[in-house]
Design a protein around this motif. Sequence first.
Motif, PDB file in Angstrom:
ATOM      1  N   GLY A   1      29.281   4.932   4.073  1.00  0.00           N
ATOM      2  CA  GLY A   1      28.818   4.432   2.784  1.00  0.00           C
ATOM      3  C   GLY A   1      28.557   2.945   2.796  1.00  0.00           C
ATOM      4  O   GLY A   1      27.673   2.452   2.089  1.00  0.00           O
ATOM      5  N   GLY A   2      29.313   2.209   3.602  1.00  0.00           N
ATOM      6  CA  GLY A   2      29.167   0.761   3.623  1.00  0.00           C
ATOM      7  C   GLY A   2      27.859   0.288   4.212  1.00  0.00           C
ATOM      8  O   GLY A   2      27.236  -0.658   3.709  1.00  0.00           O
ATOM      9  N   LEU A   3      27.396   0.922   5.286  1.00  0.00           N
ATOM     10  CA  LEU A   3      26.155   0.497   5.919  1.00  0.00           C
ATOM     11  C   LEU A   3      24.941   0.879   5.067  1.00  0.00           C
ATOM     12  O   LEU A   3      23.935   0.160   5.056  1.00  0.00           O
ATOM     13  CB  LEU A   3      26.046   1.100   7.318  1.00  0.00           C
ATOM     14  CG  LEU A   3      27.076   0.592   8.336  1.00  0.00           C
ATOM     15  CD1 LEU A   3      26.906   1.283   9.676  1.00  0.00           C
ATOM     16  CD2 LEU A   3      26.965  -0.922   8.500  1.00  0.00           C
ATOM     17  N   THR A   4      25.029   1.992   4.357  1.00  0.00           N
ATOM     18  CA  THR A   4      23.958   2.341   3.420  1.00  0.00           C
ATOM     19  C   THR A   4      23.867   1.299   2.312  1.00  0.00           C
ATOM     20  O   THR A   4      22.768   0.859   1.935  1.00  0.00           O
ATOM     21  CB  THR A   4      24.206   3.731   2.819  1.00  0.00           C
ATOM     22  OG1 THR A   4      24.033   4.725   3.838  1.00  0.00           O
ATOM     23  CG2 THR A   4      23.229   4.022   1.698  1.00  0.00           C
ATOM     24  N   ALA A   5      25.027   0.891   1.790  1.00  0.00           N
ATOM     25  CA  ALA A   5      25.031  -0.159   0.760  1.00  0.00           C
ATOM     26  C   ALA A   5      24.451  -1.449   1.308  1.00  0.00           C
ATOM     27  O   ALA A   5      23.693  -2.150   0.619  1.00  0.00           O
ATOM     28  CB  ALA A   5      26.470  -0.395   0.268  1.00  0.00           C
TER      29      ALA A   5
END
Length: 458
Positions: free
Chosen positions: A139-143
């Motif tokens: 989720g962090g890299l998508t954000a």
Amino acid sequence: GPGPAAVLPEPAASEAQPAQPERTPHVPAAPPCRVVLRRPTGGGRVHAQEGGEEVEVDEVAFMSRFMALRQFLELARQHAVPKGKSVLPTWRLKLSRAALVTGVIAEFAKRKGSSWVFMPTQVTLLDRFGMAEEGADQGGLTAEMFSIFFREVFAPEAGLFEQAGDGDAAAFLPCADASPERLRQCGRVLLKAIVDDHPIGAGLAPFVLEWLVDAHERRVFCSVEAALAQLRRFDARLAQSWEELLQAEPAVLDSLTLGDFAPQHASDCDSDTPLSPATIGAAVLAGCRARLLDCRASSLAALRDGFSGDLDLQLQLAPFRPNELIYMSQGKASLSTAELLDCFDWPFAASAAAGFGEGEHRCDTPAHLRAVLGDEEGFPEALRVQLFEWCTARSALPAAGLKEKIRLRHYDTTCSSHLPEVHTCTSELHLPPYASAEQLRERLLLALEHRGDGFQNE
């Protein structure tokens, strides 16, 4: 993913400095949507401040509309799952940091149909050598992908959006001569960001949102006051000068014509007729339409085609008021002390899984961090925003808060010179066992100061 310990010793004067990561293009900052939550006894309200102007959001009414939108999207997501399958396939994106806007546009251009809108994404970021960076996207890299995209897409080098020539940190509108296909893909990226609840931060002119939900005629060009309010976000100086003309003496208006405000009307039969107090309002309204819409109509149409072509949300978004659309899409660029504290998963920090120990052997690091962050004067808003962005790779806090809160983990080291580390792929902050809140604050401030150097980012 985990990496080596991060230590920042003081280098000797003769030592070679570490290579700096490539800098992203400089983009003049647009005024953020600054939101302060206020919940009086009579009902909750949000105050959003844009470029020095404060507007009010009824929090209760907004959340009612927002939850209805999320419910509709969840039902549409379930409907998009192919027959015989329980979930949608994962959309895997490999993107180079050095050309992220181009890469994102190319990836979105490959997607056909409408199911892509709801597909979960897994992002892999490539360094300048084409090698995959460490860490699996949870989720962090998508954000981070969305944050970088909506920062760099406004750079002049992208050739897609523009500010007013003499504007001061103004918001962006699509360029009249921008590539229609690239703008169409930008519209699709914006749709995906809203569907997945990823704030895009400040930058996009609010008029674009009104255009995308087809509310521009009834909410922008309905009056000269509403039109000037939207023009002010794009070109504050022009809006101010035109606003002053509304109160000008007839002698001043006598030297002006409709063609001075709306060049496309220069050939009209009455374009050379001097203006008067009775006609200046209509001329200013026509001028606002010319600057905001007419001169870039095809570019706005391409952006809307991408935004609504695969999933039309006009019906669901139209009930949102203008300031609510800004709040929902941009997120909260300001953070109170309470809001920042709420971004952390304190129960997880108290669990054995966090690694801070138990009983008499427990480290007090989470308590030290809470004390540091709870000091409103010692840890002011600028630092709160920096810490939030560093830990989450997001440019703003979503209107409904973080789905996955920041987790604290014990950094197993005995070296007090180690700095905190963030793992954006999992939204984790790793803290060494500092002896006091003051020591933690000192090391945290140093880490934030060097957050762009690549030392403590994993």
